[in-house]
Write an enzyme that holds these catalytic residues in place. Structure first.
Site, short mmCIF file in Angstrom:
data_model
loop_
_atom_site.label_atom_id
_atom_site.label_comp_id
_atom_site.label_asym_id
_atom_site.label_seq_id
_atom_site.Cartn_x
_atom_site.Cartn_y
_atom_site.Cartn_z
N THR A 189 0.85 -1.18 0.00
CA THR A 189 0.00 0.00 0.00
C THR A 189 0.89 1.24 0.00
OG1 THR A 189 -0.19 -0.28 2.41
CG2 THR A 189 -2.01 -1.08 1.05
N THR A 192 3.84 2.79 2.64
CA THR A 192 4.74 1.67 2.91
C THR A 192 5.51 1.31 1.65
OG1 THR A 192 3.22 0.82 4.59
CG2 THR A 192 4.86 -0.72 3.71
N GLY A 218 -3.91 2.60 2.49
CA GLY A 218 -4.99 1.82 3.09
C GLY A 218 -6.31 2.57 3.17
N ASP A 223 -5.93 -1.65 0.66
CA ASP A 223 -6.20 -2.99 1.20
C ASP A 223 -7.20 -3.73 0.31
OD1 ASP A 223 -4.59 -2.66 3.55
OD2 ASP A 223 -6.18 -1.42 4.40
N HIS A 250 -10.46 3.00 8.63
CA HIS A 250 -10.70 2.13 7.48
C HIS A 250 -10.72 0.66 7.91
CE1 HIS A 250 -6.33 2.21 7.81
NE2 HIS A 250 -6.20 1.25 6.93
#
Length: 294
Positions: A189, A192, A218, A223, A250
C-alpha cells in the site's frame, strides 16, 4: 509448544474440510514437533471422528464455544497460571461468512495473538507454513509436501504496515532484503510501498524501478486492491504488521483483506507480527540451505 485450535463448521463438516486437509498434510510434522493442540469442543470431536491424531496425548479437548471454549483460548494466549496455562499461539480456521467469526472472542483471539507477538493462523496455507517453519528451526529435513509454499520465484508477496508499524516493516525488509527480493513480485500500500522502494534503491536496486508495486494507501482503498489480488490467487503471501492498539477509520477495508485471505484458505499465507515474519524468513534460508546441501 502449544497452540489453541478451532475451526468453524464449514471447516470440519465434511471429509475434505480444511481442518482435515491440514491435519493430513501436517500430521507427521505435528508429531515430530510434539505440538500440543488445545482444541475447542466441536473441533476436537471432529478430529476424533475422522480418526486423525489417534493416540496423541498432546491433543486436548476444551469446552464447546458456546460454553466458553474459545474464551479460554484467548485467556491462555495472554497467559494463565504461569506456563501451566499459556498458549504459544492459535490456529483458527475461519469461515468468512460464519457470524461466529466476528464474535468478540474470535476477534479477541486474533488481537491478543498480535499484541503478544504470537502466531495467529487462520488459513490452511498459513498453518501448513507454520508447521514447516517450526520443523526447520527444529533441525528437521524439508518436507517435499511443503514445496508449493516455498516457491517465491513464482509468487507475489504483499507487504502492509499500519502507521505505527512502518518502522518495524522497514527494519524487517532491510534485515531480510535478499529473501524478500526472491519473490517474483512484491506489492504494498501507498506510503509503505514508497518507503520500501527508497530502501531498495539505497541497497542497489535499479534506480526508478519499483521494488514493490504501489497500490493506494490503506484509507484510500489499497487494502481492497490487494484483497482482489488475493481472491484472484495472484497474491500468495501477505506480511501485514498490524497495530492492534489504535482505532482505524478504514477498519472495514482491513477486514476485507483478512476475509479475502480466509476465502482462499489453501492458497494464501498471512503473517501478522514482526516476530513471526522474522522467524519465517530465517526458516526460508534454513530450508534453502538444506535443500542445496541435499
Amino acid at each position: 509448544m502449544r497452540l489453541g485450535l478451532a475451526a468453524n463448521q464449514l471447516h470440519h463438516g465434511s471429509d475434505d474440510a480444511a481442518l482435515f486437509r491440514w491435519l493430513r498434510a501436517c500430521e507427521r510434522g505435528i508429531r515430530e514437533l510434539d505440538l500440543g493442540l488445545h482444541a475447542v469442543g466441536r473441533t476436537h470431536d471432529a478430529i476424533v471422528r475422522a480418526g486423525l491424531l489417534a493416540d496423541y496425548p498432546p491433543l486436548r479437548r476444551y469446552p464447546y464455544g458456546r460454553e466458553g471454549g474459545l474464551m479460554k483460548l484467548v485467556a491462555e494466549v495472554v497467559g494463565m497460571d504461569g506456563d501451566a496455562r499459556t498458549l504459544d499461539g492459535a490456529i483458527y480456521f475461519i469461515d468468512p461468512v460464519d457470524p461466529s467469526s466476528v464474535f468478540p472472542e474470535a476477534v479477541a483471539l486474533k488481537r491478543q495473538c498480535v499484541i503478544h507477538a504470537k502466531p495467529f493462523l487462520s488459513t490452511v496455507a498459513s498453518a501448513r507454513d507454520w508447521i514447516e517453519l517450526e520443523r526447520m528451526h527444529a533441525g528437521l529435513e524439508p518436507d517435499p509436501g511443503a514445496d508449493d509454499l516455498h516457491a517465491p520465484e513464482s509468487q507475489t508477496l504483499a507487504l502492509i504496515a499500519h502507521d505505527a508499524m512502518k518502522p518495524a516493516m522497514l527494519a524487517y525488509a532491510a534485515q531480510h532484503f535478499d529473501t524478500l527480493s526472491r519473490f517474483t513480485r512484491r506489492v504494498a500500500t501507498g506510503t509503505t510501498g514508497q518507503r520500501l522502494n527508497e530502501l531498495a534503491w539505497s541497497r542497489g536496486w535499479p534506480q526508478g524501478k519499483p521494488w514493490a508495486d504501489r497500490y493506494q494507501s490503506g484509507p484510500m482503498g489499497g487494502d481492497a486492491q490487494i484483497a482482489d489480488l488475493v481472491l484472484q490467487r495472484r497474491c500468495h503471501r501477505a506480511i501485514f504488521f498490524e497495530d492492534p492498539h489504535v482505532a482505524r477509520q478504514h477498519e472495514a477495508d482491513i477486514q476485507l483483506l483478512e476475509r479475502a485471505v480466509t476465502t482462499v484458505t489453501d492458497v494464501a499465507v498471512c503473517i501478522t507480527t514482526p516476530r513471526l515474519a522474522a522467524r519465517w524468513a530465517e526458516a526460508v534460508e534454513l530450508r534453502r540451505n538444506r535443500r542445496a546441501g541435499g
